[in-house]
Write a protein that holds these residues in place. Sequence first.
Motif, mmCIF file in Angstrom:
data_model
loop_
_atom_site.group_PDB
_atom_site.id
_atom_site.type_symbol
_atom_site.label_atom_id
_atom_site.label_comp_id
_atom_site.label_asym_id
_atom_site.label_seq_id
_atom_site.Cartn_x
_atom_site.Cartn_y
_atom_site.Cartn_z
ATOM 1 N N SER A 68 0.846 -1.188 0.000
ATOM 2 C CA SER A 68 0.000 0.000 0.000
ATOM 3 C C SER A 68 0.888 1.247 0.000
ATOM 4 O O SER A 68 2.055 1.197 0.388
ATOM 5 C CB SER A 68 -0.920 0.013 1.223
ATOM 6 N N LEU A 69 0.312 2.362 -0.427
ATOM 7 C CA LEU A 69 1.087 3.587 -0.540
ATOM 8 C C LEU A 69 1.643 4.032 0.810
ATOM 9 O O LEU A 69 2.746 4.579 0.880
ATOM 10 C CB LEU A 69 0.226 4.701 -1.144
ATOM 11 N N GLY A 70 0.915 3.790 1.879
ATOM 12 C CA GLY A 70 1.404 4.169 3.206
ATOM 13 C C GLY A 70 2.721 3.501 3.545
ATOM 14 O O GLY A 70 3.639 4.137 4.088
ATOM 15 N N TRP A 71 2.840 2.194 3.226
ATOM 16 C CA TRP A 71 4.091 1.474 3.497
ATOM 17 C C TRP A 71 5.209 1.941 2.566
ATOM 18 O O TRP A 71 6.375 2.016 2.961
ATOM 19 C CB TRP A 71 3.877 -0.025 3.344
ATOM 20 N N VAL A 72 4.857 2.266 1.318
ATOM 21 C CA VAL A 72 5.854 2.790 0.381
ATOM 22 C C VAL A 72 6.398 4.121 0.890
ATOM 23 O O VAL A 72 7.613 4.380 0.852
ATOM 24 C CB VAL A 72 5.246 2.956 -1.022
ATOM 25 N N THR A 128 10.222 5.029 2.120
ATOM 26 C CA THR A 128 10.932 6.145 1.478
ATOM 27 C C THR A 128 11.456 7.130 2.511
ATOM 28 O O THR A 128 12.601 7.596 2.420
ATOM 29 C CB THR A 128 9.996 6.870 0.492
ATOM 30 N N VAL A 129 10.635 7.461 3.500
ATOM 31 C CA VAL A 129 11.064 8.401 4.545
ATOM 32 C C VAL A 129 12.261 7.838 5.315
ATOM 33 O O VAL A 129 13.244 8.555 5.576
ATOM 34 C CB VAL A 129 9.901 8.714 5.505
ATOM 35 N N ILE A 130 12.187 6.565 5.683
ATOM 36 C CA ILE A 130 13.304 5.933 6.398
ATOM 37 C C ILE A 130 14.585 6.032 5.568
ATOM 38 O O ILE A 130 15.644 6.437 6.059
ATOM 39 C CB ILE A 130 12.989 4.458 6.711
ATOM 40 N N ALA A 131 14.482 5.654 4.300
ATOM 41 C CA ALA A 131 15.655 5.679 3.425
ATOM 42 C C ALA A 131 16.217 7.082 3.284
ATOM 43 O O ALA A 131 17.437 7.289 3.368
ATOM 44 C CB ALA A 131 15.275 5.120 2.049
ATOM 45 N N CYS A 132 15.344 8.063 3.081
ATOM 46 C CA CYS A 132 15.807 9.431 2.815
ATOM 47 C C CYS A 132 16.445 10.079 4.038
ATOM 48 O O CYS A 132 17.446 10.792 3.915
ATOM 49 C CB CYS A 132 14.644 10.283 2.323
ATOM 50 N N VAL A 133 15.868 9.837 5.221
ATOM 51 C CA VAL A 133 16.437 10.436 6.433
ATOM 52 C C VAL A 133 17.815 9.835 6.724
ATOM 53 O O VAL A 133 18.774 10.557 7.027
ATOM 54 C CB VAL A 133 15.496 10.250 7.637
ATOM 55 N N ASN A 146 15.532 3.554 -3.005
ATOM 56 C CA ASN A 146 15.707 4.964 -2.684
ATOM 57 C C ASN A 146 17.157 5.270 -2.335
ATOM 58 O O ASN A 146 17.726 6.277 -2.770
ATOM 59 C CB ASN A 146 14.802 5.351 -1.508
ATOM 60 N N MET A 147 17.767 4.390 -1.539
ATOM 61 C CA MET A 147 19.164 4.596 -1.152
ATOM 62 C C MET A 147 20.093 4.430 -2.348
ATOM 63 O O MET A 147 21.060 5.184 -2.511
ATOM 64 C CB MET A 147 19.554 3.614 -0.052
ATOM 65 N N GLY A 148 19.791 3.444 -3.188
ATOM 66 C CA GLY A 148 20.634 3.212 -4.355
ATOM 67 C C GLY A 148 20.609 4.375 -5.314
ATOM 68 O O GLY A 148 21.627 4.728 -5.923
ATOM 69 N N PHE A 149 19.447 5.008 -5.429
ATOM 70 C CA PHE A 149 19.298 6.131 -6.331
ATOM 71 C C PHE A 149 20.189 7.297 -5.913
ATOM 72 O O PHE A 149 21.026 7.778 -6.668
ATOM 73 C CB PHE A 149 17.820 6.547 -6.346
ATOM 74 N N TRP A 150 20.054 7.744 -4.679
ATOM 75 C CA TRP A 150 20.825 8.905 -4.223
ATOM 76 C C TRP A 150 22.127 8.516 -3.537
ATOM 77 O O TRP A 150 22.884 9.384 -3.119
ATOM 78 C CB TRP A 150 19.976 9.778 -3.306
ATOM 79 N N GLY A 151 22.384 7.201 -3.444
ATOM 80 C CA GLY A 151 23.677 6.779 -2.917
ATOM 81 C C GLY A 151 24.818 7.250 -3.792
ATOM 82 O O GLY A 151 25.943 7.465 -3.326
ATOM 83 N N THR A 152 24.524 7.446 -5.082
ATOM 84 C CA THR A 152 25.553 7.951 -5.993
ATOM 85 C C THR A 152 26.009 9.347 -5.591
ATOM 86 O O THR A 152 27.199 9.659 -5.622
ATOM 87 C CB THR A 152 25.012 7.977 -7.431
ATOM 88 N N ILE A 180 11.375 15.247 2.158
ATOM 89 C CA ILE A 180 10.014 15.700 1.855
ATOM 90 C C ILE A 180 9.752 15.649 0.345
ATOM 91 O O ILE A 180 8.737 15.098 -0.117
ATOM 92 C CB ILE A 180 9.793 17.138 2.385
ATOM 93 N N THR A 181 10.678 16.194 -0.432
ATOM 94 C CA THR A 181 10.486 16.246 -1.886
ATOM 95 C C THR A 181 10.520 14.855 -2.503
ATOM 96 O O THR A 181 9.672 14.506 -3.340
ATOM 97 C CB THR A 181 11.570 17.123 -2.543
ATOM 98 N N GLN A 182 11.485 14.048 -2.105
ATOM 99 C CA GLN A 182 11.593 12.698 -2.656
ATOM 100 C C GLN A 182 10.337 11.888 -2.354
ATOM 101 O O GLN A 182 9.812 11.188 -3.233
ATOM 102 C CB GLN A 182 12.824 11.991 -2.061
ATOM 103 N N THR A 183 9.832 11.990 -1.128
ATOM 104 C CA THR A 183 8.638 11.240 -0.755
ATOM 105 C C THR A 183 7.436 11.673 -1.592
ATOM 106 O O THR A 183 6.643 10.844 -2.055
ATOM 107 C CB THR A 183 8.322 11.434 0.742
ATOM 108 N N PHE A 184 7.309 12.978 -1.813
ATOM 109 C CA PHE A 184 6.195 13.474 -2.611
ATOM 110 C C PHE A 184 6.293 12.983 -4.052
ATOM 111 O O PHE A 184 5.281 12.634 -4.672
ATOM 112 C CB PHE A 184 6.158 15.007 -2.556
#
Length: 494
Positions: A53-57, A61-66, A217-223, A261-265
């Motif tokens: 579900s979108l809530g879990w996604v 995402t928030v966990i990964a981004c923070v 999410n981490m792989g994307f911005w891990g670069t 915030i932006t990535q999650t949106f």
Amino acid sequence: MSEKKDYLKSPDLLPIPHSEKNISAAGFGFIWVGMAVVLAAFAIGGNGVQSLSLGWVVLATVIACVVLGFLMTMTGDIGVEHGISFPVYMRAPFGTIGTHIPSVVRGFVASCWFGLNTYFGATAMNAIFTTLFDFDNWFICFLIFAVLQLVNTAMGIKSIERFADLAAPVIILISGWMYFTLSDQAVAKGRDVWSWIESPVTGGAAATAFVVVIMANMGFWGTLTADMPTLSRYIKAPKNEKNWFKRNKGQIIGNIITYPITQTFMVIIGAVSYMAVSNYDPVVAVQGSASGIALGVLLIMIVFAQWSTNTTANVIPAATIFSNVMGPKMPFWAGVVVAGVIGIVVQPWSLFGIIIEVLLIIGGILASIVGILVADYYFLRKRRVNVKELYESEGQYKYLNGVNWAGIISWVIGGIGATIFSNYSFIIGLFLGGASYYILAKYWWFKRYEQAEIMDPSDEKYLGISVGRDWKIEKGTELEEEMVFPATTGKENV
């Protein structure tokens, strides 16, 4: 000094002094707004709601981004504190020659991302031209868009910030409109955006799907996490501030607040786009949900977003790396051209179908570099760097024929581990690379090649902006250190 000894002192790679740090906290936040609007973010959302579900996604995402935002700020302190870029600092854990191996990998990946995002923006540009002028040729749009971005980047970091200041408000407003429009479309199909799942999974499969969203999410911005110093060296920071959080306030606002915030949106928009039209590509979704002026404005937002992302997150890092490899013979603008050529030659339009898998593997391999940087900078050198020697071909960081084998071996270990355990690639690569390097460097390599800042961890000798120092290096001359102490109004040379 001979040309051979001067090759490490390319003008574009010299430390950035305090007076030239010209990106404000707000400016960095705006840069992040533009950077986060990219195809991969939409893809993560669209792929995520196929199993969760979108809530879990969103939670994943928030966990990964923070977490990633904090790691970015950690590596970014290298640029804030010492004013040096990613490939220059990499001479410490990899050697003056060894730095080129992992750096070029990162530069190539950044160039590929440039091509991919340029193609994404070109499709939107082509849709605009088709609607307004009945002109339909995406490849011509691709070439035009690529040139515009490369020229903008070659004009320097301030030009990029000005573009972000223009693009960010437009992106925020149009993204909000896009979300509500696509949500209405999804609801019209009987799909509640916060509960609908295409193919629900439970138990271990659900846990795996949740982790895949985190790792993607981490792989994307891990670069970008690896070479954040290349960007952070331009962020404004106070002199004589030893408190890590206060010194990195500008980074924290961008990396740990604006970025999540932006990535999650954007992930949410990709998810509702998939629910609305079974395609996470918002260009396709927008063309099906708008027409006329509304369609044109939305597509312009897509173009602006890719432009903002590419100049900051891809072309600057790649150009800096290529300039480091070639030395003064390749100025920054020439590195920009090389990055652009690579981004075109790899034919990025063929990469769409494998984007998530590529993110997981590449993210893990580059995460190994992040682990090595953190271990070297924080746990071994304790933020103190013998910056003078980073620019000396026969100095402290020459190691064995220019190579620090502790770094190379650790990178390979982390990369192999990340590839084998691809679903957990970023975490595996991060910890394997960092732990291996700490052990090999501390108990083996640095026993053979003593490091001045480890043997004598002096603040006054080896810290930068936090003790008021601007590292200055003139080509062909000895390094000068300019330091302003809090209790004085003048300048002292030390």
